[in-house]
Structure formats: C-alpha cells, structure tokens
Scaffold this motif. Sequence first.
Motif, mmCIF file in Angstrom:
data_model
loop_
_atom_site.group_PDB
_atom_site.id
_atom_site.type_symbol
_atom_site.label_atom_id
_atom_site.label_comp_id
_atom_site.label_asym_id
_atom_site.label_seq_id
_atom_site.Cartn_x
_atom_site.Cartn_y
_atom_site.Cartn_z
ATOM 1 N N SER A 177 0.828 -1.212 0.000
ATOM 2 C CA SER A 177 0.000 0.000 0.000
ATOM 3 C C SER A 177 0.857 1.254 0.000
ATOM 4 N N ILE A 178 1.915 1.265 0.820
ATOM 5 C CA ILE A 178 2.748 2.472 0.907
ATOM 6 C C ILE A 178 3.549 2.676 -0.370
ATOM 7 N N VAL A 179 3.922 1.597 -1.034
ATOM 8 C CA VAL A 179 4.651 1.732 -2.296
ATOM 9 C C VAL A 179 3.760 2.393 -3.351
ATOM 10 N N ILE A 180 2.523 1.926 -3.473
ATOM 11 C CA ILE A 180 1.620 2.513 -4.470
ATOM 12 C C ILE A 180 1.251 3.944 -4.095
ATOM 13 N N LEU A 235 -1.506 16.802 4.101
ATOM 14 C CA LEU A 235 -2.736 16.769 3.304
ATOM 15 C C LEU A 235 -3.754 17.772 3.837
ATOM 16 N N GLU A 236 -3.891 17.836 5.146
ATOM 17 C CA GLU A 236 -4.851 18.757 5.754
ATOM 18 C C GLU A 236 -4.480 20.209 5.474
ATOM 19 N N LYS A 237 -3.199 20.500 5.399
ATOM 20 C CA LYS A 237 -2.738 21.869 5.136
ATOM 21 C C LYS A 237 -2.663 22.185 3.650
ATOM 22 N N GLY A 238 -2.906 21.201 2.806
ATOM 23 C CA GLY A 238 -2.801 21.418 1.370
ATOM 24 C C GLY A 238 -1.378 21.396 0.854
ATOM 25 N N GLU A 239 -0.468 20.818 1.633
ATOM 26 C CA GLU A 239 0.941 20.774 1.239
ATOM 27 C C GLU A 239 1.335 19.443 0.609
ATOM 28 N N ALA A 240 0.399 18.533 0.472
ATOM 29 C CA ALA A 240 0.655 17.233 -0.159
ATOM 30 C C ALA A 240 -0.529 16.909 -1.067
ATOM 31 N N ALA A 241 -0.327 15.946 -1.942
ATOM 32 C CA ALA A 241 -1.339 15.606 -2.942
ATOM 33 C C ALA A 241 -1.850 14.183 -2.756
ATOM 34 N N PHE A 242 -3.075 13.974 -3.245
ATOM 35 C CA PHE A 242 -3.677 12.642 -3.252
ATOM 36 C C PHE A 242 -4.623 12.604 -4.449
ATOM 37 N N TYR A 243 -4.275 11.827 -5.457
ATOM 38 C CA TYR A 243 -5.029 11.802 -6.707
ATOM 39 C C TYR A 243 -5.927 10.564 -6.750
ATOM 40 N N ILE A 244 -7.163 10.758 -7.190
ATOM 41 C CA ILE A 244 -8.156 9.678 -7.165
ATOM 42 C C ILE A 244 -8.601 9.284 -8.573
ATOM 43 N N ARG A 245 -7.809 9.589 -9.580
ATOM 44 C CA ARG A 245 -8.170 9.195 -10.938
ATOM 45 C C ARG A 245 -8.035 7.680 -11.102
ATOM 46 N N PRO A 246 -8.720 7.103 -12.089
ATOM 47 C CA PRO A 246 -8.590 5.653 -12.317
ATOM 48 C C PRO A 246 -7.153 5.213 -12.551
ATOM 49 N N VAL A 247 -6.367 6.041 -13.233
ATOM 50 C CA VAL A 247 -4.982 5.667 -13.500
ATOM 51 C C VAL A 247 -4.162 5.570 -12.222
ATOM 52 N N ASN A 248 -4.578 6.278 -11.170
ATOM 53 C CA ASN A 248 -3.894 6.189 -9.880
ATOM 54 C C ASN A 248 -4.410 5.030 -9.041
ATOM 55 N N LEU A 249 -5.685 4.690 -9.197
ATOM 56 C CA LEU A 249 -6.291 3.626 -8.396
ATOM 57 C C LEU A 249 -5.994 2.233 -8.945
ATOM 58 N N LEU A 250 -5.908 2.111 -10.243
ATOM 59 C CA LEU A 250 -5.736 0.789 -10.857
ATOM 60 C C LEU A 250 -4.503 0.028 -10.355
ATOM 61 N N PRO A 251 -3.327 0.653 -10.244
ATOM 62 C CA PRO A 251 -2.159 -0.100 -9.750
ATOM 63 C C PRO A 251 -2.370 -0.648 -8.332
ATOM 64 N N LEU A 252 -3.079 0.089 -7.501
ATOM 65 C CA LEU A 252 -3.332 -0.369 -6.134
ATOM 66 C C LEU A 252 -4.216 -1.614 -6.136
ATOM 67 N N VAL A 304 -10.617 2.976 0.723
ATOM 68 C CA VAL A 304 -10.636 3.212 -0.731
ATOM 69 C C VAL A 304 -12.054 3.544 -1.183
ATOM 70 N N LEU A 305 -13.027 2.853 -0.630
ATOM 71 C CA LEU A 305 -14.421 3.106 -0.985
ATOM 72 C C LEU A 305 -14.841 4.530 -0.637
ATOM 73 N N ILE A 306 -14.240 5.109 0.384
ATOM 74 C CA ILE A 306 -14.583 6.484 0.790
ATOM 75 C C ILE A 306 -13.817 7.515 -0.037
ATOM 76 N N ASP A 307 -12.503 7.386 -0.086
ATOM 77 C CA ASP A 307 -11.691 8.414 -0.747
ATOM 78 C C ASP A 307 -11.809 8.377 -2.264
ATOM 79 N N PHE A 308 -12.006 7.219 -2.839
ATOM 80 C CA PHE A 308 -12.121 7.098 -4.296
ATOM 81 C C PHE A 308 -13.583 6.977 -4.737
ATOM 82 N N LYS A 309 -14.489 7.428 -3.910
ATOM 83 C CA LYS A 309 -15.916 7.285 -4.194
ATOM 84 C C LYS A 309 -16.327 7.896 -5.540
ATOM 85 N N PRO A 310 -15.923 9.126 -5.878
ATOM 86 C CA PRO A 310 -16.331 9.677 -7.185
ATOM 87 C C PRO A 310 -15.884 8.813 -8.353
#
Length: 375
Positions: A177-180, A235-252, A304-310
Amino acid sequence: MDAFKKFATKRVFLGFLLAIAVLWLSGTALELVKQPDHQVLVTPPMGEQAMKSEPLNMAPIPETLKSMDGYKKNVTPEVALPAKAQKASEAVPPPQPAVTKPIYTPALPNEKAGALAPANVVPTKKVVGLEFASAIIKPLSYELNERFWGWRPNDILDFTDNVNNFQLGVLEVTRRSIVILTERISRSGTVESLDKNLEHAMDWLMTKPDRYWLPTPESRYNDALKDIETYKKKLEKGEAAFYIRPVNLLPLLATYANLLGSCDENLAKTKEADGEYVSFFRADDYFYYSQGVASALAVILEAVLIDFKPTLETRHGAELLRQAIKYCHKATKIEPWIILDSDFSSFFANHRANMAAPISHARFYLDLLVATLST
C-alpha cells in the motif's frame, strides 16, 4: 261663544309655545350629545408599518387662549392640541426601529434533524486521502503497539507461529500500500518528485521482520507510521497531494488482486514447489498469513471506498468493491481451534480450502473491478 274663543285661543297659544320649547330643548340636548369635548387620535398598529399621524384641522389659537392651561407651549403657531389629546398622543409609544433577526441556513447533513446552523458557520471540507492514509496505519499499528506481546516474528523463542504469520500478512499489505501511495497516488506523473515522508516510510517498512536489533523492526515500522502521520497533516494543510483518478487507483487494486492470488494458490495447492506434499506445519502458516492479508485489506479497501468514491461511482465499480470487502471480512471470521488439512473428500475439515473460498471471491471481485475501471 266669546268666552269659548278666549279660552281656546289661550290654550292654543300656550300649546304652541310649549311645542316650540320642547323642540328647542330637544335640539339642544342632541347637539350636546353629538359634539365631543376632544378629538380622538387613532394610530395604526405598531409592527410592520411605522405610526402615521395626520395633523388635526383646528382653527388658529386666539392670543387670549395661549396662556391658558391645557395647551403646550411648544406647539406650532398654526395647530394646537387640547390637553386630553396631548396626553393621548404622549401615551402612544414612538415607532421602534426594525430589528434585524439573524439569518439561518438549513442544518448540515451531519447535524440532528430540525437543528439550524448559523449562516456564518462554514462546513468543513473533507480532505481526500485522510481515510486511506489512516487505514494504512491502523492494522500495523495494532500489531506493533496493541497486540499482546507486540511484534513476534523476531522473537528468539518462537512459541506463536500462528500470530507471527498473521502479522507477516498485515505487514505485506502495508508495504504494498505504501509503495503505491508513494509512487502512484501521491503524485500525478512519473516525473513529479516523491513525497519525502512517504519515501522514508517506504524505506523503513522494508526492514526485515525477523531482524532482532540494530535496528529493531518495531522501531523502524513505528518510524514509518510517524512519517505517514506527517503526510496526513500535510494533506490537511494542502501541502501534499492525493489523486483519485482511475490511472492512480488501478495499480493499487491490481497489487491487491495479485497478493490475494498468491494467497489463494498457497491455500489450494497440495504440493510445494519441490514436489513435497504440504506439511501439517506449513498448512497453518498459509492459513494465518492469508487471514492477516484479508484482515488488513478489509480495513484499507473500506477507506478506498470512501476516498475514491467519485471514481468508483462514475465507473459503476462501488458495488464490486463492496463485494470484495465483504469476502475479506468473511475470511477473518474463520477461527478454528486447530488447523486441519485433510483430503478434500475426507470426513475431517480442510481449513486451507475453507479459507481459500472467501479469498478467491475477494480476488475475483477485485479483478473484475480492475477490468471495469480500465474500460
């Protein structure tokens, strides 16, 4: 005859005078009743409209009356009010300024029904990625800090190999999980730099689990969890990123499906790679390792069901993920007193095969979800 005329004339004349007197008295009495001694002031109700009073049409005040009681000295030269009218006007309270009431908005979804939230309260925007990062931390943190006797694969005296293999399964899910997260989800492309905290966490988690000291795996793994906590704060401060596109979710999802496939193979096989039959002592190792994998996956897939919901709802994949989570939970419910590895047609149980059923179903739904998101 003359006497009668005199008598009649006197009485007619007296009757005429009496009638005139009665009529005069009646008219005077009616005038006195109809004529009021003062004019009544009528004011509209106070509230939505301010009081509007119109001036009284009265004759100018003679000079001789200006000094008399019952008149105010501060009246205008043209119009004066009698004393009773003045007292009536003073009794009416002056118009009050309109009071502005606070504006309210409907209750927020997380508040109780019927509650009202002030308009100046801004709903807190949910930060995407916090659930996933917290889910990565939770299973391994429990094994390190809350499990009785703590981390066990590096114990000198190995008395609990079942728990040891369960913890190794949890560790493997955390590592992947941490690698992806570091390489694919926390950055938009391969040219973007890695998050330093996630990179450190990935390195610390690669420490061998059976290493005794210098450094101990417990200390390194806890350091990794601290770095993930730091990433959450960024993440809370907006200083890091978290992408929820299919291309980011598929490897996980593909990584999880591959891991479940490896577990499924170990649970279903009857012979090892060298041709030897799976021993009684190896059977329970495969069982508890797979259960540790399913336990950690159940927690992380729910995040994953919560953060990648859209993304999941757009591609109609949320229900597939729920099915995978359901079977991961089923795998954690199998708790035999002793692991039996009997023949599939035997009277006794084959607990590896029992564990393989939910593991195989979870893998199937993850593979189907990968195919769905890829289209």
